[in-house]
Design a protein around this motif. Structure first.
Motif, PDB file in Angstrom:
ATOM      1  N   UNK A   1       0.833  -1.203   0.000  1.00  0.00           N
ATOM      2  CA  UNK A   1       0.000   0.000   0.000  1.00  0.00           C
ATOM      3  C   UNK A   1       0.871   1.257   0.000  1.00  0.00           C
ATOM      4  N   UNK A   2       1.872   1.269   0.902  1.00  0.00           N
ATOM      5  CA  UNK A   2       2.737   2.451   1.017  1.00  0.00           C
ATOM      6  C   UNK A   2       3.535   2.684  -0.262  1.00  0.00           C
ATOM      7  N   UNK A   3       4.141   1.618  -0.806  1.00  0.00           N
ATOM      8  CA  UNK A   3       4.952   1.803  -2.011  1.00  0.00           C
ATOM      9  C   UNK A   3       4.059   2.228  -3.182  1.00  0.00           C
ATOM     10  N   UNK A   4       2.849   1.666  -3.243  1.00  0.00           N
ATOM     11  CA  UNK A   4       1.896   2.065  -4.285  1.00  0.00           C
ATOM     12  C   UNK A   4       1.591   3.551  -4.200  1.00  0.00           C
ATOM     13  N   UNK A   5       1.370   4.019  -2.959  1.00  0.00           N
ATOM     14  CA  UNK A   5       1.051   5.435  -2.773  1.00  0.00           C
ATOM     15  C   UNK A   5       2.227   6.315  -3.171  1.00  0.00           C
ATOM     16  N   UNK A   6       3.431   5.891  -2.794  1.00  0.00           N
ATOM     17  CA  UNK A   6       4.615   6.693  -3.124  1.00  0.00           C
ATOM     18  C   UNK A   6       4.791   6.759  -4.643  1.00  0.00           C
ATOM     19  N   UNK A   7       4.508   5.635  -5.329  1.00  0.00           N
ATOM     20  CA  UNK A   7       4.637   5.637  -6.791  1.00  0.00           C
ATOM     21  C   UNK A   7       3.617   6.564  -7.457  1.00  0.00           C
ATOM     22  N   UNK A   8       2.467   6.729  -6.786  1.00  0.00           N
ATOM     23  CA  UNK A   8       1.467   7.658  -7.326  1.00  0.00           C
ATOM     24  C   UNK A   8       1.812   9.110  -6.981  1.00  0.00           C
ATOM     25  N   UNK A   9       2.937   9.293  -6.301  1.00  0.00           N
ATOM     26  CA  UNK A   9       3.357  10.652  -5.956  1.00  0.00           C
ATOM     27  C   UNK A   9       2.858  11.117  -4.600  1.00  0.00           C
ATOM     28  N   UNK A  10       2.327  10.197  -3.807  1.00  0.00           N
ATOM     29  CA  UNK A  10       1.862  10.559  -2.469  1.00  0.00           C
ATOM     30  C   UNK A  10       2.921  10.141  -1.455  1.00  0.00           C
ATOM     31  N   UNK A  11       3.879  11.030  -1.210  1.00  0.00           N
ATOM     32  CA  UNK A  11       4.978  10.673  -0.311  1.00  0.00           C
ATOM     33  C   UNK A  11       4.827  11.361   1.043  1.00  0.00           C
ATOM     34  N   UNK A  12       5.775  11.044   1.919  1.00  0.00           N
ATOM     35  CA  UNK A  12       5.799  11.631   3.265  1.00  0.00           C
ATOM     36  C   UNK A  12       5.885  13.157   3.200  1.00  0.00           C
ATOM     37  N   UNK A  13       6.530  13.680   2.125  1.00  0.00           N
ATOM     38  CA  UNK A  13       6.765  15.124   2.038  1.00  0.00           C
ATOM     39  C   UNK A  13       5.662  15.862   1.294  1.00  0.00           C
ATOM     40  N   UNK A  14       4.717  15.123   0.667  1.00  0.00           N
ATOM     41  CA  UNK A  14       3.748  15.774  -0.208  1.00  0.00           C
ATOM     42  C   UNK A  14       2.871  16.793   0.513  1.00  0.00           C
ATOM     43  N   UNK A  15       2.294  16.377   1.642  1.00  0.00           N
ATOM     44  CA  UNK A  15       1.378  17.292   2.335  1.00  0.00           C
ATOM     45  C   UNK A  15       1.325  16.951   3.819  1.00  0.00           C
ATOM     46  N   UNK A  16       0.760  17.852   4.602  1.00  0.00           N
ATOM     47  CA  UNK A  16       0.607  17.605   6.041  1.00  0.00           C
ATOM     48  C   UNK A  16      -0.275  16.374   6.256  1.00  0.00           C
ATOM     49  N   UNK A  17      -1.309  16.236   5.417  1.00  0.00           N
ATOM     50  CA  UNK A  17      -2.185  15.064   5.485  1.00  0.00           C
ATOM     51  C   UNK A  17      -1.379  13.778   5.349  1.00  0.00           C
ATOM     52  N   UNK A  18      -0.511  13.711   4.321  1.00  0.00           N
ATOM     53  CA  UNK A  18       0.235  12.467   4.086  1.00  0.00           C
ATOM     54  C   UNK A  18       1.320  12.237   5.128  1.00  0.00           C
ATOM     55  N   UNK A  19       1.946  13.318   5.608  1.00  0.00           N
ATOM     56  CA  UNK A  19       2.955  13.157   6.666  1.00  0.00           C
ATOM     57  C   UNK A  19       2.312  12.492   7.879  1.00  0.00           C
ATOM     58  N   UNK A  20       1.175  13.060   8.318  1.00  0.00           N
ATOM     59  CA  UNK A  20       0.549  12.511   9.523  1.00  0.00           C
ATOM     60  C   UNK A  20      -0.031  11.124   9.249  1.00  0.00           C
ATOM     61  N   UNK A  21      -0.488  10.883   8.028  1.00  0.00           N
ATOM     62  CA  UNK A  21      -0.996   9.549   7.668  1.00  0.00           C
ATOM     63  C   UNK A  21       0.105   8.497   7.780  1.00  0.00           C
ATOM     64  N   UNK A  22       1.261   8.787   7.134  1.00  0.00           N
ATOM     65  CA  UNK A  22       2.344   7.796   7.151  1.00  0.00           C
ATOM     66  C   UNK A  22       2.889   7.584   8.559  1.00  0.00           C
ATOM     67  N   UNK A  23       2.958   8.666   9.352  1.00  0.00           N
ATOM     68  CA  UNK A  23       3.479   8.528  10.711  1.00  0.00           C
ATOM     69  C   UNK A  23       2.517   7.684  11.555  1.00  0.00           C
ATOM     70  N   UNK A  24       1.220   7.968  11.463  1.00  0.00           N
ATOM     71  CA  UNK A  24       0.236   7.232  12.267  1.00  0.00           C
ATOM     72  C   UNK A  24       0.173   5.759  11.867  1.00  0.00           C
ATOM     73  N   UNK A  25      -0.075   5.502  10.570  1.00  0.00           N
ATOM     74  CA  UNK A  25      -0.198   4.112  10.122  1.00  0.00           C
ATOM     75  C   UNK A  25       1.147   3.397  10.234  1.00  0.00           C
ATOM     76  N   UNK A  26       2.243   4.148   9.950  1.00  0.00           N
ATOM     77  CA  UNK A  26       3.580   3.566  10.045  1.00  0.00           C
ATOM     78  C   UNK A  26       3.948   3.181  11.469  1.00  0.00           C
ATOM     79  N   UNK A  27       3.531   3.982  12.455  1.00  0.00           N
ATOM     80  CA  UNK A  27       3.832   3.642  13.847  1.00  0.00           C
ATOM     81  C   UNK A  27       3.139   2.343  14.239  1.00  0.00           C
ATOM     82  N   UNK A  28       1.897   2.173  13.760  1.00  0.00           N
ATOM     83  CA  UNK A  28       1.199   0.914  14.007  1.00  0.00           C
ATOM     84  C   UNK A  28       1.932  -0.242  13.326  1.00  0.00           C
TER      85      UNK A  28
END
Lengths: 104, 205
Positions: free
Chosen positions: B119-146
């Motif tokens: 899921x994460x690699x798919x999102x990054x390939x679509x251009x949705x990375x940790x740096x893209x937006x505040x939404x994605x930063x907090x998304x990756x941190x929250x889901x990634x911590x789990x």
């Protein structure tokens, strides 16, 4: 109290693990019910979010009581600790949203 | 600690509670879970704050695939169930069955991590990375911590399986199996809230 425990003991040591299967079935029902609420209804987002959050809390209780044996061991202390943790968690999330999003 | 000493007078007690140390360690783990819950609450609050701050990048509606997160959810629910069966078999004194259910749980955990990585690699390939937006930063941190918790759980479970295989079921290993079980169920509880607050809410808002 001790009676309750010996009964739990008996069912735990023989036979089919009904408690666990019921826990799994309830979890699956609650999960798909939440998905169904989101995909099948055109109610206001606030109402849908409220309903799915309630379903999530119910499911958390299913895990705590069916799988995590929260009523064993130092029962009162465990429930107090988790209850306090949940209270702080609620304050953090609800308080943040209240102040930052609704700007009250 | 009245509750702990009272417990010792009861006619039945599982092996993991049979020593005072075992009982206290289990209680201590409940305290850890309460603290971990607060940690996740902070991440949830941050995520919910930034849910609409997409900075021109993709939004939650565009990114979340119902099929993908439902597979992850059901996979984790079933693993919580099999982990519960491992604790049950441990209490019945069946070493082989305990190890078998722990291995099933571990495999389901690996499948979960596999889907999350996909899921994460798919999102990054679509251009949705940790740096893209505040939404994605907090998304990756929250889901990634789990996901990080689950990964640690998998490594931890491997160690417990090794100890069970070499030492068998005694007061110590029973307590360890019980505690890894608590941890695993707790991660399922966190996922239930992730599923609700991140994925389902992401489809609604």
């Amino acid at each position: 109290m001790s009676n309750e425990h010996t009964q739990a003991h008996a069912s735990e040591h023989t036979g089919f693990p009904w408690k666990h299967v019921i826990g799994l079935v309830l979890s699956l029902i609650l999960t798909f019910a939440a998905l169904w609420c989101v995909t099948s209804f055109a109610f206001s987002p606030a109402l849908i979010v409220t309903v799915i959050v309630i379903l999530a809390v119910v499911q958390a209780f299913v895990q705590l009581f069916m799988f995590m044996h929260i009523t064993e061991g130092s029962k009162v202390w465990q429930i107090t600790a988790i209850g306090f943790g949940a209270f702080i968690a609620f304050c953090v999330v609800a308080g943040t949203l209240w102040i930052m999003l609704f700007a009250l | 600690m009245a509750a702990v000493t009272n417990h010792n007078n009861k006619p039945y007690e599982p092996l993991e509670y049979s020593t005072e140390e075992g009982s206290l360690r289990i209680f201590g783990f409940w305290l850890f879970l309460a603290a971990d819950m607060v940690l996740f609450a902070c991440l949830f609050a941050t995520y919910l704050m930034y849910i609409h701050h997409t900075a021109g990048g993709p939004s939650s509606k565009e990114l979340f695939e119902v099929k993908d997160f439902m597979i992850e959810t059901v996979d984790l629910l079933v693993s919580s169930f099999t982990c519960g069966l491992a604790t049950l078999e441990m209490r019945r004194g069946n070493k082989k069955a305990t190890i078998a259910w722990l291995i099933v749980t571990l495999i389901l955990g690996l499948v979960f991590i596999g889907f999350e990585v996909k899921e994460f690699t798919g999102m990054v390939q679509e251009g949705a990375t940790l740096q893209t937006s505040a939404f994605l930063t907090s998304f990756f941190i929250l889901v990634g911590t789990h996901g990080c918790h689950v990964s640690i759980g998998i490594l931890w479970m491997l160690c417990i399986i090794a100890q069970l295989a070499t030492r068998g079921i005694n007061a110590q290993t029973a307590r360890k199996v019980f505690i890894i079980g608590l941890y695993w169920h707790f991660l399922d509880v966190i996922w239930i809230f992730l599923f609700t607050a991140v994925y389902l809410t992401g489809l609604v808002l």
